[in-house]
Design a protein around this motif. Sequence first.
Motif, mmCIF file in Angstrom:
data_model
loop_
_atom_site.group_PDB
_atom_site.id
_atom_site.type_symbol
_atom_site.label_atom_id
_atom_site.label_comp_id
_atom_site.label_asym_id
_atom_site.label_seq_id
_atom_site.Cartn_x
_atom_site.Cartn_y
_atom_site.Cartn_z
ATOM 1 N N ASP A 61 62.280 37.422 65.809
ATOM 2 C CA ASP A 61 60.957 36.905 65.150
ATOM 3 C C ASP A 61 59.704 37.611 64.856
ATOM 4 O O ASP A 61 58.779 37.113 63.518
ATOM 5 N N LEU A 62 59.830 39.355 65.135
ATOM 6 C CA LEU A 62 59.251 39.927 64.712
ATOM 7 C C LEU A 62 60.063 40.928 63.125
ATOM 8 O O LEU A 62 60.101 41.580 64.027
ATOM 9 N N LEU A 63 58.563 40.990 62.243
ATOM 10 C CA LEU A 63 59.053 41.481 61.329
ATOM 11 C C LEU A 63 58.453 43.215 60.992
ATOM 12 O O LEU A 63 57.036 42.797 61.621
ATOM 13 N N PRO A 64 58.892 44.112 60.445
ATOM 14 C CA PRO A 64 57.981 44.947 60.812
ATOM 15 C C PRO A 64 57.033 45.309 59.477
ATOM 16 O O PRO A 64 57.212 44.062 59.044
ATOM 17 N N LEU A 65 55.851 45.221 59.719
ATOM 18 C CA LEU A 65 54.470 45.318 59.051
ATOM 19 C C LEU A 65 53.852 46.293 58.318
ATOM 20 O O LEU A 65 54.020 47.667 59.481
ATOM 21 N N ARG A 66 52.479 46.339 57.950
ATOM 22 C CA ARG A 66 51.982 47.923 57.255
ATOM 23 C C ARG A 66 50.558 46.576 57.452
ATOM 24 O O ARG A 66 50.337 45.404 57.144
ATOM 25 N N LEU A 67 49.364 47.759 57.630
ATOM 26 C CA LEU A 67 48.172 46.964 57.517
ATOM 27 C C LEU A 67 47.456 48.848 56.602
ATOM 28 O O LEU A 67 47.101 49.949 56.934
ATOM 29 N N GLU A 68 46.783 48.467 55.315
ATOM 30 C CA GLU A 68 45.773 48.849 55.204
ATOM 31 C C GLU A 68 44.650 49.444 55.398
ATOM 32 O O GLU A 68 43.502 48.305 55.855
ATOM 33 N N ARG A 69 43.615 50.774 55.358
ATOM 34 C CA ARG A 69 42.647 50.204 55.865
ATOM 35 C C ARG A 69 41.903 49.240 55.103
ATOM 36 O O ARG A 69 41.591 49.772 54.147
ATOM 37 N N ASP A 70 40.479 48.794 56.054
ATOM 38 C CA ASP A 70 39.414 47.992 55.086
ATOM 39 C C ASP A 70 37.910 48.439 55.523
ATOM 40 O O ASP A 70 37.449 47.960 56.247
ATOM 41 N N LEU A 71 37.637 48.931 54.688
ATOM 42 C CA LEU A 71 36.116 49.626 55.062
ATOM 43 C C LEU A 71 35.102 48.313 55.099
ATOM 44 O O LEU A 71 34.386 48.463 55.855
ATOM 45 N N GLU A 72 34.595 47.090 54.581
ATOM 46 C CA GLU A 72 34.184 46.592 54.209
ATOM 47 C C GLU A 72 34.677 45.370 55.330
ATOM 48 O O GLU A 72 34.211 44.823 55.886
ATOM 49 N N GLY A 73 35.999 45.213 55.483
ATOM 50 C CA GLY A 73 36.323 44.539 57.227
ATOM 51 C C GLY A 73 35.758 45.040 58.256
ATOM 52 O O GLY A 73 35.628 44.489 58.776
ATOM 53 N N GLU A 74 35.648 46.304 58.079
ATOM 54 C CA GLU A 74 35.882 46.676 59.853
ATOM 55 C C GLU A 74 33.886 46.425 59.293
ATOM 56 O O GLU A 74 33.032 46.022 60.571
ATOM 57 N N GLU A 75 32.753 46.668 58.251
ATOM 58 C CA GLU A 75 31.618 46.520 57.977
ATOM 59 C C GLU A 75 31.321 45.065 58.357
ATOM 60 O O GLU A 75 29.918 44.387 59.490
ATOM 61 N N ARG A 76 31.831 44.164 58.238
ATOM 62 C CA ARG A 76 31.990 42.648 58.626
ATOM 63 C C ARG A 76 32.358 42.552 60.061
ATOM 64 O O ARG A 76 32.081 41.559 60.570
ATOM 65 N N SER A 77 32.828 43.158 60.398
ATOM 66 C CA SER A 77 33.204 42.991 61.829
ATOM 67 C C SER A 77 32.407 43.011 62.599
ATOM 68 O O SER A 77 32.279 42.654 63.594
ATOM 69 N N ALA A 78 31.802 44.731 62.767
ATOM 70 C CA ALA A 78 30.400 45.359 63.248
ATOM 71 C C ALA A 78 29.127 44.498 62.834
ATOM 72 O O ALA A 78 28.104 44.161 63.915
#
Length: 271
Positions: free
Chosen positions: A64-81
Amino acid sequence: MPWTKLKNIVLVILAVTNLCLLCIVGGPAIQSRRLLSQAREDAIRFLQNRGVQVEEATVPRSMDLLPLRLERDLEGEERSAAALLGGPVTAESRGGEVYRYFNGQGSVQFHSDGTFSAQLDPAAFPLGADRGADCLSLLEKMGIHGSILEERGEELIFRQTWEGWPLFTQQVTLVCESGGLASITDGRQLVGQPEADPTRQTVSVATALIDFINGVSALGDVCNCLDDIQPGYVTAVSLSGPTVLTPVWRVSTDIGDYQLDTVTGGVTRVS
Protein backbone atom coordinates in the motif's frame (compact mmCIF):
# COMPACT_ATOMS: atom_id res chain seq x y z
CA MET A 1 -42.29 -0.18 -33.27
CA PRO A 2 -43.53 1.84 -30.27
CA TRP A 3 -41.02 4.35 -28.95
CA THR A 4 -41.10 2.86 -25.41
CA LYS A 5 -40.07 -0.58 -26.66
CA LEU A 6 -37.35 0.91 -28.88
CA LYS A 7 -36.00 2.93 -25.96
CA ASN A 8 -35.81 -0.21 -23.81
CA ILE A 9 -33.90 -2.04 -26.53
CA VAL A 10 -31.42 0.86 -26.82
CA LEU A 11 -30.91 0.85 -23.05
CA VAL A 12 -30.25 -2.91 -23.06
CA ILE A 13 -27.70 -2.52 -25.87
CA LEU A 14 -25.93 0.28 -23.97
CA ALA A 15 -25.87 -1.80 -20.78
CA VAL A 16 -24.38 -4.80 -22.60
CA THR A 17 -21.81 -2.54 -24.31
CA ASN A 18 -20.76 -1.01 -20.97
CA LEU A 19 -20.46 -4.48 -19.45
CA CYS A 20 -18.24 -5.62 -22.31
CA LEU A 21 -16.05 -2.54 -21.97
CA LEU A 22 -15.76 -3.15 -18.23
CA CYS A 23 -14.64 -6.72 -18.84
CA ILE A 24 -12.10 -5.58 -21.43
CA VAL A 25 -10.65 -2.83 -19.24
CA GLY A 26 -11.04 -4.41 -15.82
CA GLY A 27 -10.36 -8.02 -16.72
CA PRO A 28 -6.54 -7.77 -16.80
CA ALA A 29 -6.52 -5.83 -13.52
CA ILE A 30 -8.70 -8.45 -11.83
CA GLN A 31 -6.52 -11.24 -13.18
CA SER A 32 -3.38 -9.43 -12.00
CA ARG A 33 -4.79 -9.10 -8.47
CA ARG A 34 -5.63 -12.81 -8.45
CA LEU A 35 -2.12 -13.73 -9.54
CA LEU A 36 -0.55 -11.48 -6.88
CA SER A 37 -2.83 -12.97 -4.22
CA GLN A 38 -1.93 -16.50 -5.29
CA ALA A 39 1.79 -15.65 -5.30
CA ARG A 40 1.44 -14.26 -1.75
CA GLU A 41 -0.19 -17.50 -0.57
CA ASP A 42 2.53 -19.56 -2.28
CA ALA A 43 5.27 -17.49 -0.62
CA ILE A 44 3.69 -17.93 2.83
CA ARG A 45 3.50 -21.68 2.21
CA PHE A 46 7.13 -21.69 1.07
CA LEU A 47 8.24 -20.07 4.35
CA GLN A 48 6.14 -22.51 6.36
CA ASN A 49 7.65 -25.46 4.50
CA ARG A 50 11.10 -24.13 5.42
CA GLY A 51 10.14 -24.24 9.09
CA VAL A 52 9.34 -20.54 9.47
CA GLN A 53 6.14 -20.03 11.43
CA VAL A 54 4.04 -17.23 9.95
CA GLU A 55 0.32 -16.61 10.19
CA GLU A 56 -1.48 -15.61 7.02
CA ALA A 57 -3.03 -12.62 8.82
CA THR A 58 0.45 -11.32 9.73
CA VAL A 59 1.45 -10.71 6.10
CA PRO A 60 0.15 -7.55 4.36
CA ARG A 61 -2.22 -8.35 1.51
CA SER A 62 -0.77 -5.69 -0.78
CA MET A 63 1.96 -3.08 -1.03
CA ASP A 64 0.00 0.00 0.00
CA LEU A 65 2.97 2.35 0.44
CA LEU A 66 4.56 3.96 -2.60
CA PRO A 67 8.06 5.46 -2.84
CA LEU A 68 7.85 9.21 -2.19
CA ARG A 69 10.03 12.29 -2.41
CA LEU A 70 9.91 15.71 -0.80
CA GLU A 71 11.53 18.95 -1.88
CA ARG A 72 12.63 21.25 0.92
CA ASP A 73 10.10 24.01 1.59
CA LEU A 74 11.73 26.96 3.34
CA GLU A 75 8.48 28.92 3.46
CA GLY A 76 6.76 25.89 4.96
CA GLU A 77 9.47 25.64 7.63
CA GLU A 78 8.96 29.29 8.55
CA ARG A 79 5.19 28.81 8.76
CA SER A 80 5.68 25.77 10.98
CA ALA A 81 8.03 27.68 13.28
CA ALA A 82 5.60 30.59 13.53
CA ALA A 83 2.74 28.20 14.30
CA LEU A 84 4.68 26.59 17.15
CA LEU A 85 5.97 29.90 18.54
CA GLY A 86 2.52 31.46 18.35
CA GLY A 87 3.25 34.50 16.22
CA PRO A 88 5.49 36.16 13.61
CA VAL A 89 9.11 35.07 13.64
CA THR A 90 12.42 36.53 12.54
CA ALA A 91 14.34 34.40 10.05
CA GLU A 92 18.10 33.97 10.33
CA SER A 93 20.35 32.16 7.86
CA ARG A 94 23.17 30.49 9.76
CA GLY A 95 25.02 29.18 6.70
CA GLY A 96 25.22 25.65 5.35
CA GLU A 97 21.50 25.65 4.51
CA VAL A 98 20.65 26.06 8.21
CA TYR A 99 17.78 28.42 9.06
CA ARG A 100 16.71 29.61 12.50
CA TYR A 101 13.36 31.26 13.26
CA PHE A 102 12.75 33.02 16.57
CA ASN A 103 10.64 35.40 18.62
CA GLY A 104 10.09 36.05 22.33
CA GLN A 105 8.70 32.55 22.87
CA GLY A 106 11.79 30.71 21.66
CA SER A 107 13.52 29.54 18.49
CA VAL A 108 13.23 26.74 15.95
CA GLN A 109 16.06 25.57 13.70
CA PHE A 110 15.95 23.48 10.52
CA HIS A 111 18.86 21.84 8.69
CA SER A 112 19.03 20.62 5.10
CA ASP A 113 19.49 17.02 6.27
CA GLY A 114 16.14 17.08 8.05
CA THR A 115 17.56 17.72 11.52
CA PHE A 116 15.14 19.78 13.58
CA SER A 117 15.46 21.39 17.01
CA ALA A 118 13.84 24.05 19.17
CA GLN A 119 14.71 26.05 22.29
CA LEU A 120 11.60 27.25 24.08
CA ASP A 121 10.52 29.26 27.10
CA PRO A 122 8.78 26.66 29.30
CA ALA A 123 6.47 29.33 30.72
CA ALA A 124 5.11 29.94 27.20
CA PHE A 125 4.42 26.23 26.64
CA PRO A 126 2.82 24.95 29.87
CA LEU A 127 2.01 21.24 30.08
CA GLY A 128 -0.84 19.69 32.04
CA ALA A 129 -1.16 16.34 33.75
CA ASP A 130 -1.06 14.56 30.39
CA ARG A 131 2.25 15.89 29.08
CA GLY A 132 2.23 13.57 26.09
CA ALA A 133 -1.12 14.80 24.79
CA ASP A 134 -0.11 18.44 25.28
CA CYS A 135 3.18 17.92 23.42
CA LEU A 136 1.35 16.23 20.55
CA SER A 137 -1.00 19.23 20.32
CA LEU A 138 1.97 21.60 20.11
CA LEU A 139 3.59 19.61 17.30
CA GLU A 140 0.30 19.34 15.45
CA LYS A 141 0.25 23.14 15.27
CA MET A 142 3.32 22.74 13.05
CA GLY A 143 1.53 20.19 10.89
CA ILE A 144 3.58 17.37 12.44
CA HIS A 145 1.60 14.32 13.55
CA GLY A 146 2.77 11.22 15.36
CA SER A 147 2.88 9.48 18.71
CA ILE A 148 4.84 9.34 21.94
CA LEU A 149 6.90 6.16 21.96
CA GLU A 150 8.43 6.41 25.40
CA GLU A 151 8.78 8.61 28.48
CA ARG A 152 12.15 8.82 30.23
CA GLY A 153 11.77 11.05 33.25
CA GLU A 154 11.51 14.58 31.88
CA GLU A 155 12.05 13.44 28.30
CA LEU A 156 9.47 12.14 25.84
CA ILE A 157 10.45 10.32 22.63
CA PHE A 158 8.21 11.33 19.72
CA ARG A 159 7.95 9.63 16.31
CA GLN A 160 6.30 11.27 13.33
CA THR A 161 3.73 9.64 11.06
CA TRP A 162 2.60 10.46 7.53
CA GLU A 163 -1.06 9.72 6.75
CA GLY A 164 -1.02 7.36 9.72
CA TRP A 165 2.07 5.40 8.63
CA PRO A 166 5.14 5.51 10.88
CA LEU A 167 8.23 7.39 9.72
CA PHE A 168 10.78 5.23 11.49
CA THR A 169 13.68 7.68 11.07
CA GLN A 170 11.75 10.81 12.05
CA GLN A 171 12.07 11.00 15.83
CA VAL A 172 12.85 13.77 18.31
CA THR A 173 13.26 14.11 22.07
CA LEU A 174 10.89 16.49 23.84
CA VAL A 175 12.45 17.91 27.02
CA CYS A 176 10.15 19.15 29.80
CA GLU A 177 11.27 21.58 32.50
CA SER A 178 9.48 23.75 35.08
CA GLY A 179 6.07 22.43 34.05
CA GLY A 180 6.48 23.27 30.37
CA LEU A 181 8.13 22.21 27.11
CA ALA A 182 11.70 23.53 27.17
CA SER A 183 13.31 22.08 24.04
CA ILE A 184 13.08 19.67 21.13
CA THR A 185 16.34 17.88 20.36
CA ASP A 186 18.13 14.87 18.92
CA GLY A 187 16.13 14.06 15.84
CA ARG A 188 14.52 14.77 12.52
CA GLN A 189 11.12 15.85 11.33
CA LEU A 190 9.48 16.03 7.93
CA VAL A 191 7.97 19.40 7.00
CA GLY A 192 5.95 19.53 3.78
CA GLN A 193 3.82 17.32 1.55
CA PRO A 194 5.58 14.30 -0.03
CA GLU A 195 4.78 13.37 -3.62
CA ALA A 196 4.96 10.07 -5.51
CA ASP A 197 8.39 9.15 -6.88
CA PRO A 198 7.82 7.64 -10.35
CA THR A 199 11.47 6.59 -10.68
CA ARG A 200 11.10 3.77 -8.12
CA GLN A 201 8.61 1.01 -7.47
CA THR A 202 8.07 -1.61 -4.78
CA VAL A 203 8.33 -5.35 -5.19
CA SER A 204 5.29 -7.61 -4.69
CA VAL A 205 4.34 -9.03 -1.29
CA ALA A 206 5.48 -12.49 -2.41
CA THR A 207 8.87 -11.19 -3.55
CA ALA A 208 9.25 -9.22 -0.30
CA LEU A 209 8.73 -12.36 1.77
CA ILE A 210 11.33 -14.31 -0.20
CA ASP A 211 13.74 -11.34 -0.11
CA PHE A 212 13.29 -11.15 3.64
CA ILE A 213 14.05 -14.78 4.44
CA ASN A 214 17.01 -14.77 2.02
CA GLY A 215 18.30 -11.52 3.52
CA VAL A 216 18.13 -12.86 7.06
CA SER A 217 20.06 -15.95 5.95
CA ALA A 218 22.66 -13.76 4.23
CA LEU A 219 23.23 -12.01 7.57
CA GLY A 220 24.05 -15.41 9.09
CA ASP A 221 20.85 -15.54 11.16
CA VAL A 222 18.27 -18.31 11.39
CA CYS A 223 14.70 -17.11 11.75
CA ASN A 224 11.99 -19.57 12.85
CA CYS A 225 8.99 -17.28 13.37
CA LEU A 226 7.59 -14.04 11.94
CA ASP A 227 5.63 -12.42 14.74
CA ASP A 228 4.67 -9.08 13.19
CA ILE A 229 5.13 -6.98 10.06
CA GLN A 230 4.71 -3.20 10.30
CA PRO A 231 4.87 -1.19 7.06
CA GLY A 232 6.27 2.33 7.23
CA TYR A 233 8.89 4.68 5.78
CA VAL A 234 12.53 5.57 6.27
CA THR A 235 14.01 8.77 4.86
CA ALA A 236 17.30 9.77 3.30
CA VAL A 237 18.48 13.25 2.36
CA SER A 238 21.15 14.22 -0.15
CA LEU A 239 22.97 17.54 0.05
CA SER A 240 21.64 18.77 -3.28
CA GLY A 241 18.53 16.66 -3.87
CA PRO A 242 15.14 16.01 -2.30
CA THR A 243 14.28 13.95 0.75
CA VAL A 244 13.58 10.38 -0.35
CA LEU A 245 10.97 8.32 1.50
CA THR A 246 11.41 4.59 1.04
CA PRO A 247 8.67 2.15 2.09
CA VAL A 248 9.92 -0.60 4.38
CA TRP A 249 8.67 -3.45 6.52
CA ARG A 250 9.72 -3.61 10.16
CA VAL A 251 9.60 -7.34 10.84
CA SER A 252 9.59 -8.76 14.39
CA THR A 253 10.89 -12.32 14.63
CA ASP A 254 11.86 -14.83 17.30
CA ILE A 255 15.50 -13.69 17.08
CA GLY A 256 15.05 -9.93 16.82
CA ASP A 257 13.76 -7.14 14.59
CA TYR A 258 14.72 -6.54 10.96
CA GLN A 259 14.00 -3.96 8.31
CA LEU A 260 13.17 -4.90 4.72
CA ASP A 261 13.52 -2.29 1.99
CA THR A 262 10.50 -3.04 -0.22
CA VAL A 263 12.11 -1.29 -3.21
CA THR A 264 15.52 -2.99 -3.27
CA GLY A 265 14.76 -6.07 -1.14
CA GLY A 266 17.68 -5.31 1.19
CA VAL A 267 17.49 -6.54 4.80
CA THR A 268 19.16 -4.99 7.84
CA ARG A 269 19.02 -5.63 11.57
CA VAL A 270 17.16 -3.12 13.75
CA SER A 271 18.85 -2.38 17.05
